[in-house]
Design a protein around this motif. Structure first.
Motif, PDB file in Angstrom:
ATOM      1  N   PHE A   1     -12.397  -1.660   7.527  1.00 52.08           N
ATOM      2  CA  PHE A   1     -12.008  -0.735   6.477  1.00 52.08           C
ATOM      3  C   PHE A   1     -13.192  -0.358   5.607  1.00 52.08           C
ATOM      4  CE2 PHE A   1     -11.625  -4.819   4.378  1.00 52.08           C
ATOM      5  CZ  PHE A   1     -12.024  -4.580   3.073  1.00 52.08           C
ATOM      6  N   GLU A   2     -13.023   0.745   4.875  1.00 52.26           N
ATOM      7  CA  GLU A   2     -14.008   1.231   3.907  1.00 52.26           C
ATOM      8  C   GLU A   2     -13.350   1.293   2.545  1.00 52.26           C
ATOM      9  OE1 GLU A   2     -15.082   5.056   5.416  1.00 52.26           O
ATOM     10  OE2 GLU A   2     -16.292   4.226   7.052  1.00 52.26           O
ATOM     11  N   ARG A   3     -14.167   1.076   1.521  1.00 46.64           N
ATOM     12  CA  ARG A   3     -13.725   1.208   0.133  1.00 46.64           C
ATOM     13  C   ARG A   3     -14.141   2.590  -0.367  1.00 46.64           C
ATOM     14  NH1 ARG A   3     -12.787  -3.954  -1.937  1.00 46.64           N
ATOM     15  NH2 ARG A   3     -13.653  -5.629  -0.665  1.00 46.64           N
ATOM     16  N   PRO A   4     -13.393   3.175  -1.296  1.00 40.88           N
ATOM     17  CA  PRO A   4     -13.792   4.479  -1.836  1.00 40.88           C
ATOM     18  C   PRO A   4     -15.195   4.410  -2.463  1.00 40.88           C
ATOM     19  CG  PRO A   4     -11.574   3.918  -2.546  1.00 40.88           C
ATOM     20  CD  PRO A   4     -12.138   2.699  -1.876  1.00 40.88           C
TER      21      PRO A   4
ATOM     22  N   PHE B   1      -5.279  -1.546  -0.723  1.00 43.07           N
ATOM     23  CA  PHE B   1      -5.470  -0.985  -2.063  1.00 43.07           C
ATOM     24  C   PHE B   1      -5.533   0.527  -1.985  1.00 43.07           C
ATOM     25  CE2 PHE B   1      -9.468  -2.357  -0.212  1.00 43.07           C
ATOM     26  CZ  PHE B   1     -10.239  -1.204  -0.244  1.00 43.07           C
ATOM     27  N   ASP B   2      -5.293   1.157  -3.114  1.00 40.14           N
ATOM     28  CA  ASP B   2      -5.298   2.618  -3.192  1.00 40.14           C
ATOM     29  C   ASP B   2      -6.654   3.149  -2.761  1.00 40.14           C
ATOM     30  OD1 ASP B   2      -4.020   5.047  -3.729  1.00 40.14           O
ATOM     31  OD2 ASP B   2      -4.875   5.138  -5.744  1.00 40.14           O
ATOM     32  N   GLY B   3      -6.662   4.067  -1.820  1.00 34.98           N
ATOM     33  CA  GLY B   3      -7.893   4.662  -1.330  1.00 34.98           C
ATOM     34  C   GLY B   3      -8.509   3.947  -0.147  1.00 34.98           C
ATOM     35  N   MET B   4      -7.920   2.870   0.308  1.00 30.17           N
ATOM     36  CA  MET B   4      -8.436   2.127   1.463  1.00 30.17           C
ATOM     37  C   MET B   4      -8.418   3.028   2.691  1.00 30.17           C
ATOM     38  SD  MET B   4      -6.849  -1.379   3.036  1.00 30.17           S
ATOM     39  CE  MET B   4      -8.009  -2.703   3.215  1.00 30.17           C
ATOM     40  N   ARG B   5      -9.508   2.970   3.458  1.00 28.51           N
ATOM     41  CA  ARG B   5      -9.610   3.739   4.709  1.00 28.51           C
ATOM     42  C   ARG B   5      -9.800   2.760   5.853  1.00 28.51           C
ATOM     43  NH1 ARG B   5     -10.414   8.989   4.322  1.00 28.51           N
ATOM     44  NH2 ARG B   5     -11.394   9.024   6.361  1.00 28.51           N
ATOM     45  N   ILE B   6      -8.816   2.664   6.709  1.00 29.56           N
ATOM     46  CA  ILE B   6      -8.906   1.767   7.862  1.00 29.56           C
ATOM     47  C   ILE B   6      -9.490   2.564   9.015  1.00 29.56           C
ATOM     48  CG2 ILE B   6      -7.611   0.311   9.450  1.00 29.56           C
ATOM     49  CD1 ILE B   6      -5.604  -0.050   7.091  1.00 29.56           C
TER      50      ILE B   6
ATOM     51  N   GLU C   1       5.654  -2.091  -7.799  1.00 29.95           N
ATOM     52  CA  GLU C   1       6.297  -1.058  -8.609  1.00 29.95           C
ATOM     53  C   GLU C   1       5.995   0.350  -8.136  1.00 29.95           C
ATOM     54  OE1 GLU C   1       5.339  -1.807 -12.673  1.00 29.95           O
ATOM     55  OE2 GLU C   1       6.167  -3.831 -12.615  1.00 29.95           O
ATOM     56  N   LYS C   2       4.933   0.512  -7.353  1.00 33.39           N
ATOM     57  CA  LYS C   2       4.592   1.853  -6.882  1.00 33.39           C
ATOM     58  C   LYS C   2       3.982   1.777  -5.492  1.00 33.39           C
ATOM     59  CE  LYS C   2      -0.053   1.969  -8.804  1.00 33.39           C
ATOM     60  NZ  LYS C   2      -1.040   2.741  -9.503  1.00 33.39           N
ATOM     61  N   LEU C   3       3.926   2.926  -4.864  1.00 29.89           N
ATOM     62  CA  LEU C   3       3.274   3.047  -3.564  1.00 29.89           C
ATOM     63  C   LEU C   3       1.838   3.508  -3.777  1.00 29.89           C
ATOM     64  CD1 LEU C   3       6.120   4.810  -1.552  1.00 29.89           C
ATOM     65  CD2 LEU C   3       5.560   2.378  -1.600  1.00 29.89           C
ATOM     66  N   VAL C   4       0.935   3.020  -2.922  1.00 29.85           N
ATOM     67  CA  VAL C   4      -0.460   3.449  -2.974  1.00 29.85           C
ATOM     68  C   VAL C   4      -0.806   4.144  -1.661  1.00 29.85           C
ATOM     69  CG1 VAL C   4      -1.177   1.680  -4.628  1.00 29.85           C
ATOM     70  CG2 VAL C   4      -1.306   1.186  -2.179  1.00 29.85           C
ATOM     71  N   ARG C   5      -1.817   4.983  -1.720  1.00 30.03           N
ATOM     72  CA  ARG C   5      -2.232   5.784  -0.561  1.00 30.03           C
ATOM     73  C   ARG C   5      -3.305   5.040   0.222  1.00 30.03           C
ATOM     74  NH1 ARG C   5      -6.350   9.540   0.521  1.00 30.03           N
ATOM     75  NH2 ARG C   5      -5.693  11.353   1.706  1.00 30.03           N
ATOM     76  N   ILE C   6      -3.076   4.862   1.520  1.00 30.27           N
ATOM     77  CA  ILE C   6      -4.112   4.353   2.413  1.00 30.27           C
ATOM     78  C   ILE C   6      -4.231   5.319   3.584  1.00 30.27           C
ATOM     79  CG2 ILE C   6      -3.758   1.934   1.748  1.00 30.27           C
ATOM     80  CD1 ILE C   6      -2.378   1.496   4.451  1.00 30.27           C
ATOM     81  N   VAL C   7      -5.385   5.327   4.209  1.00 29.06           N
ATOM     82  CA  VAL C   7      -5.633   6.192   5.359  1.00 29.06           C
ATOM     83  C   VAL C   7      -5.935   5.291   6.551  1.00 29.06           C
ATOM     84  CG1 VAL C   7      -7.083   8.014   6.318  1.00 29.06           C
ATOM     85  CG2 VAL C   7      -6.510   8.031   3.880  1.00 29.06           C
ATOM     86  N   ILE C   8      -5.181   5.476   7.613  1.00 31.41           N
ATOM     87  CA  ILE C   8      -5.353   4.687   8.830  1.00 31.41           C
ATOM     88  C   ILE C   8      -5.745   5.629   9.953  1.00 31.41           C
ATOM     89  CG2 ILE C   8      -4.273   3.098  10.456  1.00 31.41           C
ATOM     90  CD1 ILE C   8      -2.203   2.469   8.238  1.00 31.41           C
ATOM     91  N   LEU C   9      -6.965   5.497  10.433  1.00 28.24           N
ATOM     92  CA  LEU C   9      -7.478   6.344  11.516  1.00 28.24           C
ATOM     93  C   LEU C   9      -7.255   7.823  11.224  1.00 28.24           C
ATOM     94  CD1 LEU C   9      -6.307   4.260  14.619  1.00 28.24           C
ATOM     95  CD2 LEU C   9      -8.456   4.067  13.344  1.00 28.24           C
ATOM     96  N   GLY C  10      -7.489   8.212   9.975  1.00 30.53           N
ATOM     97  CA  GLY C  10      -7.365   9.613   9.574  1.00 30.53           C
ATOM     98  C   GLY C  10      -5.959  10.056   9.212  1.00 30.53           C
TER      99      GLY C  10
END
Length: 142
Positions: free
Chosen positions: A80-83, A99-104, A31-40
């Motif tokens: 990956f890292e978790r918030p 997931f929202d806030g995931m940092r790859i 139902e919605k988009l979540v924010r992830i960060v991939i290599l900055g």
């Protein structure tokens, strides 16, 4: 319009594509988009989906990769890292939900290759935080 472009436009609505399938066959309901960060670099991806499918949403080239989609080939390995957690976790993108806030922080060569165009054009975290004039942008949702 490409197959993934149809999927992005569809969200949860089925849309007919060549071969009689609908784009809803490619993604779990979301139902919605979540924010992830991939290599900055910052991306918005559909919630409740496996990370590899979310990466395909970002770049259609992921669908052309040499992935087995069942965890045997290991071509989709990521770290990956978790918030709020300083630890780095290894995972297979076909076996973990983004997931929202995931940092790859690390990508297998195949994934990096398939995401190369998207990574080259996506905003960095710093660019997302500042507007075109260099002033801080308000957090999303305000």
């Amino acid at each position: 319009m490409g197959l993934m472009s149809l999927a992005k436009a569809a969200g949860r609505r089925p849309v007919a594509v060549p071969g009689g399938r609908s784009v809803s066959d490619f993604y779990e309901p979301w139902e919605k988009l979540v924010r992830i960060v991939i290599l900055g670099k910052v991306f918005q991806v559909p919630e409740k989906n496996m990370l590899l499918r979310q990466l395909q949403y970002v770049s259609e080239d992921v669908g052309m990769g040499r992935y087995c989609w069942n965890g045997e080939c290991r071509y989709c390995e990521v770290h990956f890292e978790r918030p709020g957690d300083p630890l780095e976790y290894p995972a297979l993108a076909c076996r973990v939900r983004g997931f929202d806030g995931m940092r790859i922080t690390k990508l297998a060569p195949e994934v990096r290759y398939n995401l190369s165009d998207a990574l080259a054009t996506a905003p960095t975290e710093d660019e997302e935080a500042t507007g075109p004039s260099g002033e801080l942008s308000p957090p999303s949702g305000e």
